[in-house]
Design an enzyme around this catalytic site. Structure first.
Site, PDB file in Angstrom:
ATOM      1  N   ASP A 534       0.848  -1.194   0.000  1.00  0.00           N
ATOM      2  CA  ASP A 534       0.000   0.000   0.000  1.00  0.00           C
ATOM      3  C   ASP A 534       0.881   1.241   0.000  1.00  0.00           C
ATOM      4  O   ASP A 534       2.087   1.172   0.268  1.00  0.00           O
ATOM      5  CB  ASP A 534      -0.941  -0.019   1.217  1.00  0.00           C
ATOM      6  CG  ASP A 534      -0.186  -0.192   2.523  1.00  0.00           C
ATOM      7  OD1 ASP A 534       0.582   0.736   2.886  1.00  0.00           O
ATOM      8  OD2 ASP A 534      -0.337  -1.244   3.194  1.00  0.00           O
ATOM      9  N   GLU A 614      20.788 -21.369 -19.435  1.00  0.00           N
ATOM     10  CA  GLU A 614      19.931 -20.502 -18.607  1.00  0.00           C
ATOM     11  C   GLU A 614      20.764 -19.439 -17.891  1.00  0.00           C
ATOM     12  O   GLU A 614      20.338 -18.297 -17.742  1.00  0.00           O
ATOM     13  CB  GLU A 614      19.138 -21.344 -17.606  1.00  0.00           C
ATOM     14  CG  GLU A 614      18.017 -22.130 -18.254  1.00  0.00           C
ATOM     15  CD  GLU A 614      17.276 -23.037 -17.279  1.00  0.00           C
ATOM     16  OE1 GLU A 614      16.041 -23.066 -17.327  1.00  0.00           O
ATOM     17  OE2 GLU A 614      17.944 -23.716 -16.459  1.00  0.00           O
TER      18      GLU A 614
END
Ligand code: GLA
Length: 734
Positions: A534, A614
């Site tokens: 928030d 990767e």
């Protein structure tokens, strides 16, 4: 001035670059809301209509005028007990238990700069960037004085609101509800957009038509929660990403909240936001004041995309603070999904060594380094380094990690205590619990009573001691349960109805002190991932671990929802292992990187288990992230294709504000045989310019934005695409 007061008619008008907000203190002193929308000129008092309506009562002062009713008039800050039977913004009881208060306009002041709120986070701005309007209201019967704050950031089309309530009477008053903002719309049909979710699946987009009957979302969990985000949007039904009217409300608060929207009996719509009124009752003794936290409001006439960008800029530049606000943050590796609790100091060093080879810049040691903490059943509260497990001191480990060229970060969970801990054995009364009742356990832990200053101060000292003991450049501040027991052992001082609010104030006090005393420290917020994501937390922690779900596909959906109200820089996001630990999905490394790069980028996996190919991909992505960081964090963000249920594609992009460069990305959510070509239209470019991609191909800005660009055919599930663009002859085009 952005704020004007017209004495005749007592009309307040707030003008931002593209919006107007207007209200009127009418002849009875009621503060009526007249308008909030795209720029409009002149007094809009004429919008008010008066009718004698059955069962809509009339205030005493209106005498025999049965057409004047607060039940029908649009109001700025409606209170309970005035004859307005819609959901009030404020409800007050006196010492005898009598409900009601009737606020009337007293005076106002207008000044340059932005107000601040004691002990609470709020938007801040330079003197020249903002203006403040304070309106004083008073109820002579109860002695309640209310100040309505309006902060205006005209360039961002932002208006903030907050409220102070003071008891100027002689006996206590009880605030039973105190919302921070309320908007009344005289007419119209609206959709409510909100972001629901759960642990590991936060902020899912939901848009529904608002009808009669209240739509209420919120949290009762002590935190803002995984379940609903304290950010909502009201939109006209035909509003889309790029067109139409919409309004957003973002609560700058990290505790329980409530947002309500309702179409009333006359087809008017009221939306409000503020602290949760359940288990809230704040006693205001004579002379005392209470502050309702801030709500940031913005209105866009150009769709949801523009609204989001208003919030992104506001939070990035006027909520986030400190050393890391605008500086590139280190690409980090966190050991949680690599080891969980099962690590030693040498294992951490090994992870750091491998990560350094890939270009990672910081090693974050997650849960398990302190006290007796080899599982989540014990140790919280005992912030002493477990040197036996590490095989060395924290300072030594940190030095070795620095020796590899990496910075060092640490996980903490200061608000919690395990029953199996030295702290709990010594201070059982420091946990929130109701005397005589067995507390609810969650993840085997209890919540420390942060409404108490002594508890906050003690834990601060413990954490601070750790920070002083070693070179620590980052902490991940976690909070891993909801609060169920709303009772403090310091009950002589704490009214239970105030505890959840005072808890949040205690949390903010701790974080403020940490920010001041360790200004170089980067703090990442976390609450089981995004359970306390928030604008309040972002005032203290410029990034928040967005979700415990690290699967690229789920993350694309979670980050999509998050992007409506929060900037990309706030989103902590990591590449993790496949099969993914949360849902078992296997996605290509390329796509995992692309999803993680739409945030504050990092890694969280066992590098022993990935292939050389990767590793090369990760190395390349870290370089790309460094190259693109400014564009990603400071550019304008556009949602191009929504990862809705059933859609096959998600796409998003970042464009420099001046259109000089851009980065577009897409991921296949689903694949089919013989699929048609997907075209996406880019945004934020200069139509009249040409752009070059990484292969040297040239496109026109107008073509990319109006005709679009076909994506390559995805032949494997969860494939992805990336297009980096630079404006050709940028300097000459300026
Ligand atoms: C929470 C966090 C995780 C991890 C664990 C450690 O769930 O969200 O990232 O830090 O706690 O216990």
């Amino acid at each position: 001035m952005a704020i004007e007061f017209q004495t005749e008619g007592r009309i307040f008008t707030i003008q931002t670059d593209a919006t107007t907000y207007q209200m009127q203190a009418d002849t009875y002193g009621h503060l009526l809301h007249l308008y909030y929308g795209e720029t409009a000129a002149g007094s809009m008092e004429y919008l008010l209509t008066f009718e004698d309506r059955g069962f809509s009562g009339n205030p005493w002062e209106a005498g025999e005028d049965r057409t004047y009713s607060l039940d029908a008039l649009p109001q700025e800050y409606p209170t309970q007990g005035t004859g307005d039977f819609r959901s009030p913004a404020m409800a007050v009881r006196d010492a005898g238990g009598v409900w009601g208060c009737h606020l009337r306009y007293q005076s106002h002041s207008i000044r340059k700069g932005k107000y601040s709120l004691p002990g609470l986070p709020a938007v801040y701005a330079e003197e020249e960037e903002a203006e403040t309007l304070e309106i004083q209201m008073e109820d002579p019967d109860t002695g309640l004085a209310v100040t309505l704050y309006y902060g205006v950031l005209p360039r961002l089309d932002v208006i903030t609101r907050a409220v102070k309530a003071e008891n100027r009477g002689n006996s206590p008053l009880f605030l039973e509800k105190a919302q921070s903002a309320c908007l009344d719309f005289l007419a119209g049909t609206y959709d409510l957009i909100q972001f629901y979710g759960r642990h590991a699946m936060e902020r899912q987009f939901q848009r529904s038509a608002l009808g009669h009957g209240a739509a209420v979302i919120g949290s009762r969990r002590g935190t803002s929660s995984h379940q609903y985000s304290p950010f909502v949007i009201l939109a006209e039904p035909d509003t889309s990403e790029n067109h139409g009217l919409c309004w957003g409300l973002s609560f700058v608060y990290s505790g329980p909240f409530k947002a309500e929207a309702e179409k009333d009996q006359y087809g008017q719509t009221r939306i409000s936001m503020g602290i949760q009124d359940e288990m809230f009752s704040y006693c205001l003794k004579p002379g005392e004041a209470f502050y309702a936290p801030e709500v940031i409001m913005s209105c866009s006439g150009q769709g949801l995309g523009r609204l989001s960008r208003n919030f992104h800029k506001t939070i990035r530049h006027h909520i986030c603070r400190g050393r890391w606000k605008l500086t590139p943050r280190p690409v980090l590796i966190n050991n949680w999904e690599a080891t969980y609790f099962g690590f030693t100091g040498s294992r951490i060093l090994e992870i750091a060594r491998q990560a350094a080879e890939l270009g990672v810049e910081m090693m974050v040691l997650d849960d398990g380094w302190f006290g007796k903490r080899d599982s989540d059943c014990s140790g919280l509260g005992d912030w002493q380094v477990n040197e036996e497990k590490l095989g060395c001191s924290l300072a030594q480990l940190s030095e070795q990690i620095h020796g590899l060229g990496l910075q060092f970060g640490l996980w903490v969970e200061p608000e919690m205590v395990s029953e199996d801990s030295e702290l709990y054995r010594k201070h059982p009364d420091w946990a929130l619990a109701v005397p005589g009742r067995k507390p609810v356990r969650s993840r085997c832990q209890l919540v420390l009573d942060f409404s108490r200053e002594d508890v906050v101060d003690y834990i601060y000292e413990q954490i601070s001691r750790v920070l002083r003991s070693a070179r620590i450049e980052y902490i991940k501040w976690d909070m891993n349960r909801s609060i169920a027991e709303v009772y403090s052992a310091a009950a002589d001082r704490q009214n239970p109805g105030e505890i959840l609010y005072r808890y949040v104030l205690g949390l903010y006090r701790f974080l403020e002190r940490l920010n001041r005393e360790y200004p170089e420290l980067l703090i990442e917020g976390c609450s089981g991932g995004g359970g306390r994501f928030d604008a309040g937390m972002l005032y203290y922690t410029p990034q928040i671990w967005c979700s415990d779900n690290t699967d690229a596909m789920d993350r694309i959906r979670i980050q999509y929802g998050t992007s409506f109200g929060y900037p990309i820089s706030a989103v902590g996001s990591h590449i993790s292992a496949v099969p993914n630990h949360q849902n078992g999905r296997v996605t290509p490394m390329e796509t995992r990187g692309l999803a993680a790069m739409a945030g504050s980028f990092g890694l969280e996996l066992d590098l022993d288990k990935i292939t050389e190919e990767e590793k090369a991909c990760v190395r390349r992505q870290i370089c790309q992230y460094h190259q693109d960081w400014n564009l990603i964090h400071n550019g304008d963000y556009y949602r191009l294709a929504a990862p809705e249920e059933g859609s096959e594609l998600a796409a998003w992009m970042f464009a420099a504000a001046d259109g000089s460069e851009a980065l577009a990305a897409a991921a296949a959510l689903d694949v089919h045989g013989n699929a048609p070509a997907s075209l996406i239209r880019l945004k934020g470019l200069r139509a009249e310019s040409e752009y070059r991609d990484e292969e040297g191909r040239i496109y026109s800005g107008s073509g990319l934005m109006r005709a679009g660009i076909p994506l390559p055919r995805f032949r494997e599930p969860y494939g992805s695409w990336r297009l980096r663009l630079w404006e050709v002859n940028h300097d000459e085009n300026k």
